[in-house]
Design a protein around this motif. Structure first.
Motif, short mmCIF file in Angstrom:
data_model
loop_
_atom_site.label_atom_id
_atom_site.label_comp_id
_atom_site.label_asym_id
_atom_site.label_seq_id
_atom_site.Cartn_x
_atom_site.Cartn_y
_atom_site.Cartn_z
N ASP A 175 0.83 -1.22 0.00
CA ASP A 175 0.00 0.00 0.00
C ASP A 175 0.86 1.26 0.00
OD1 ASP A 175 -2.27 -1.53 -0.02
OD2 ASP A 175 -2.66 -1.35 2.13
N LEU A 176 1.99 1.20 0.68
CA LEU A 176 2.90 2.35 0.71
C LEU A 176 3.46 2.63 -0.68
CD1 LEU A 176 4.57 4.38 2.49
CD2 LEU A 176 6.33 2.59 2.59
N PHE A 177 3.88 1.59 -1.39
CA PHE A 177 4.43 1.76 -2.73
C PHE A 177 3.35 2.19 -3.72
CE2 PHE A 177 7.62 -0.87 -0.69
CZ PHE A 177 8.81 -0.33 -1.17
N LYS A 178 2.15 1.67 -3.56
CA LYS A 178 1.04 2.08 -4.44
C LYS A 178 0.71 3.55 -4.21
CE LYS A 178 -3.62 0.85 -5.96
NZ LYS A 178 -4.07 2.25 -6.00
N ARG A 179 0.70 3.99 -2.96
CA ARG A 179 0.41 5.39 -2.69
C ARG A 179 1.48 6.28 -3.30
NH1 ARG A 179 -3.10 9.23 -2.69
NH2 ARG A 179 -2.70 10.90 -1.17
N ASN A 180 2.71 5.85 -3.25
CA ASN A 180 3.79 6.62 -3.87
C ASN A 180 3.54 6.82 -5.36
OD1 ASN A 180 6.65 7.70 -3.96
ND2 ASN A 180 6.90 5.91 -5.26
N ILE A 217 2.71 10.38 -7.49
CA ILE A 217 3.50 10.84 -8.64
C ILE A 217 2.61 11.02 -9.87
CG2 ILE A 217 5.32 10.19 -10.27
CD1 ILE A 217 6.74 8.82 -7.92
N GLU A 218 1.72 10.08 -10.08
CA GLU A 218 0.87 10.13 -11.27
C GLU A 218 -0.03 11.36 -11.29
OE1 GLU A 218 -2.51 7.43 -13.63
OE2 GLU A 218 -1.41 6.60 -11.89
N PHE A 219 -0.58 11.72 -10.14
CA PHE A 219 -1.59 12.78 -10.10
C PHE A 219 -1.03 14.15 -9.68
CE2 PHE A 219 -4.15 8.88 -9.54
CZ PHE A 219 -4.99 9.03 -10.65
N HIS A 220 0.19 14.18 -9.14
CA HIS A 220 0.70 15.46 -8.62
C HIS A 220 2.14 15.73 -9.06
CE1 HIS A 220 -2.80 15.80 -5.94
NE2 HIS A 220 -2.64 14.50 -5.73
N ARG A 221 2.55 15.10 -10.14
CA ARG A 221 3.95 15.16 -10.57
C ARG A 221 4.44 16.60 -10.72
NH1 ARG A 221 6.94 15.34 -15.25
NH2 ARG A 221 8.76 13.97 -15.35
N ASP A 222 3.71 17.44 -11.42
CA ASP A 222 4.18 18.80 -11.67
C ASP A 222 4.31 19.60 -10.38
OD1 ASP A 222 4.35 18.22 -14.33
OD2 ASP A 222 2.65 19.44 -14.96
N GLU A 223 3.39 19.37 -9.45
CA GLU A 223 3.49 20.05 -8.15
C GLU A 223 4.78 19.67 -7.44
OE1 GLU A 223 1.33 20.06 -3.76
OE2 GLU A 223 0.24 19.25 -5.49
N PHE A 224 5.12 18.38 -7.49
CA PHE A 224 6.33 17.92 -6.80
C PHE A 224 7.59 18.46 -7.48
CE2 PHE A 224 3.77 13.86 -5.73
CZ PHE A 224 3.03 14.57 -4.80
N LEU A 225 7.53 18.64 -8.79
CA LEU A 225 8.70 19.14 -9.52
C LEU A 225 8.90 20.63 -9.34
CD1 LEU A 225 8.40 17.16 -12.87
CD2 LEU A 225 10.17 16.91 -11.13
N GLY A 226 7.85 21.37 -9.09
CA GLY A 226 7.99 22.82 -8.99
C GLY A 226 8.53 23.39 -10.29
N PRO A 227 9.54 24.26 -10.23
CA PRO A 227 10.09 24.85 -11.46
C PRO A 227 10.63 23.81 -12.45
CG PRO A 227 10.83 26.07 -9.54
CD PRO A 227 10.14 24.85 -9.01
N LEU A 228 11.04 22.64 -11.95
CA LEU A 228 11.58 21.61 -12.85
C LEU A 228 10.50 20.99 -13.73
CD1 LEU A 228 14.20 19.72 -10.65
CD2 LEU A 228 14.56 21.59 -12.27
N ALA A 229 9.24 21.32 -13.49
CA ALA A 229 8.17 20.84 -14.37
C ALA A 229 8.32 21.39 -15.78
CB ALA A 229 6.81 21.23 -13.79
N ALA A 230 9.13 22.44 -15.94
CA ALA A 230 9.38 23.01 -17.27
C ALA A 230 10.35 22.18 -18.09
CB ALA A 230 9.91 24.44 -17.12
N LEU A 231 10.98 21.16 -17.49
CA LEU A 231 11.87 20.28 -18.24
C LEU A 231 11.05 19.40 -19.17
CD1 LEU A 231 14.22 19.07 -15.35
CD2 LEU A 231 14.75 20.76 -17.11
N PRO A 232 11.67 18.82 -20.22
CA PRO A 232 10.96 17.86 -21.07
C PRO A 232 10.31 16.77 -20.23
CG PRO A 232 13.08 18.40 -22.03
CD PRO A 232 13.06 19.04 -20.68
#
Length: 289
Positions: free
Chosen positions: A62-67, A71-86
């Motif tokens: 369950d811990l790995f699934k939550r991880n 990532i799938e639903f909030h990836r850009d938020e976690f990346l912050g400015p790095l979301a501008a990368l390819p």
């Protein structure tokens, strides 16, 4: 400096410690960013468990699934400015932050300033560097880079190295470089003579395969001092002979100073005398055939 900047700077200053990351997670909770906080805590928990046997890890599915869901639903938020990368540039998150980034040289040059500002800095691989080597060595942001892959199919017929001064100046800025892949890049003995002026204090992995290095090249390589921290060295596919093999066997650091785990000497001109010396010195760490 804002409180958030101070917390991120503390993480960057102690990248292997969890305490600054958990302090940042607490701050995020206090400032209405609970998902970001949860992701940091989730990934820290995973990092603390990943060494466990597979049978034990299965208890934490369950811990790995939550991880993965985070990532799938909030990836850009976690990346912050790095979301501008390819989109495919970020290869790995670790302990709540982007940890591995891979870019072609063109993408790196276009976004190097963005990467340089990241806290903490991810490990950055730059590939096909030979295609734009002259521009790359003049970048002021080379301290971001941890792995370089020079070969580019676009210059299969060879390429012109920038002037020595530009290359030496670039080497001074590659303070985080851990892996250097120069396979098939036309490296010769003279290039390694110049390399003695490159400090590369973090270099542990060096691939010089399929170039034009002779016994003199081996001598020049040993003059760099890199062997004191190399764990992997690939010299296969070069016209190195017995004298170069003997030089490696006799001059490589001994005892605790010897960090080498793998040496590749396949498809060279080393004969039985050199092979015997290499096997006696490096044993099962060497790949000769």
């Amino acid at each position: 400096m804002s409180d958030e900047d101070a917390l991120l700077s503390a993480i960057a200053a102690a990248p292997d410690e969890d305490t600054p990351r958990l302090a940042y997670a607490d701050w995020l909770d206090e400032h209405d960013r609970p998902v970001r906080a949860e992701f940091i805590r989730t990934q820290i928990e995973i990092a603390r468990k990943e060494h466990l046997p597979r049978a034990v890890l299965n208890r934490y599915v369950d811990l790995f699934k939550r991880n993965q869901d985070l990532i799938e639903f909030h990836r850009d938020e976690f990346l912050g400015p790095l979301a501008a990368l390819p989109r495919d540039a970020v290869r790995e998150f670790r302990r709540g932050f982007a940890a591995q980034v891979a870019l072609t040289v063109g993408d790196f040059l276009a976004r190097a300033e963005l990467l340089a500002a990241a806290r903490p800095l991810p490990k950055v691989t730059v590939s096909r560097v030979a295609a734009r080597l002259d521009a790359f060595v003049r970048s002021p942001h080379l301290a971001c880079v941890t792995r370089l892959e020079l070969y580019s199919a676009a210059i299969a017929g060879g390429f012109v190295w920038p002037g020595d001064a530009a290359v030496i100046a670039a080497a001074q800025r590659l303070t985080r470089l851990e892996e250097l892949d120069l396979e098939g890049c036309g490296i010769n003995d003279d290039h390694l003579d110049l390399a003695a002026r490159y400090p590369f204090p973090a270099l542990t992995d060096l691939d010089l395969s399929n170039n034009q290095l002779t016994d003199y090249g081996v001598e020049n390589l040993l003059a760099t001092g890199w062997q004191r921290h190399l764990t992997r060295l690939v010299l296969g596919g070069n016209p190195i002979g017995d004298d170069g093999a003997l030089e490696l066997a006799e001059q490589w650091p001994a005892g605790d100073a010897d960090k080498l785990a793998y040496l590749n000497m396949r498809f060279t001109n080393v004969g039985p005398r050199g092979q015997q010396a290499l096997l006696a010195r490096f044993g099962g760490r060497i790949d000769l055939f």
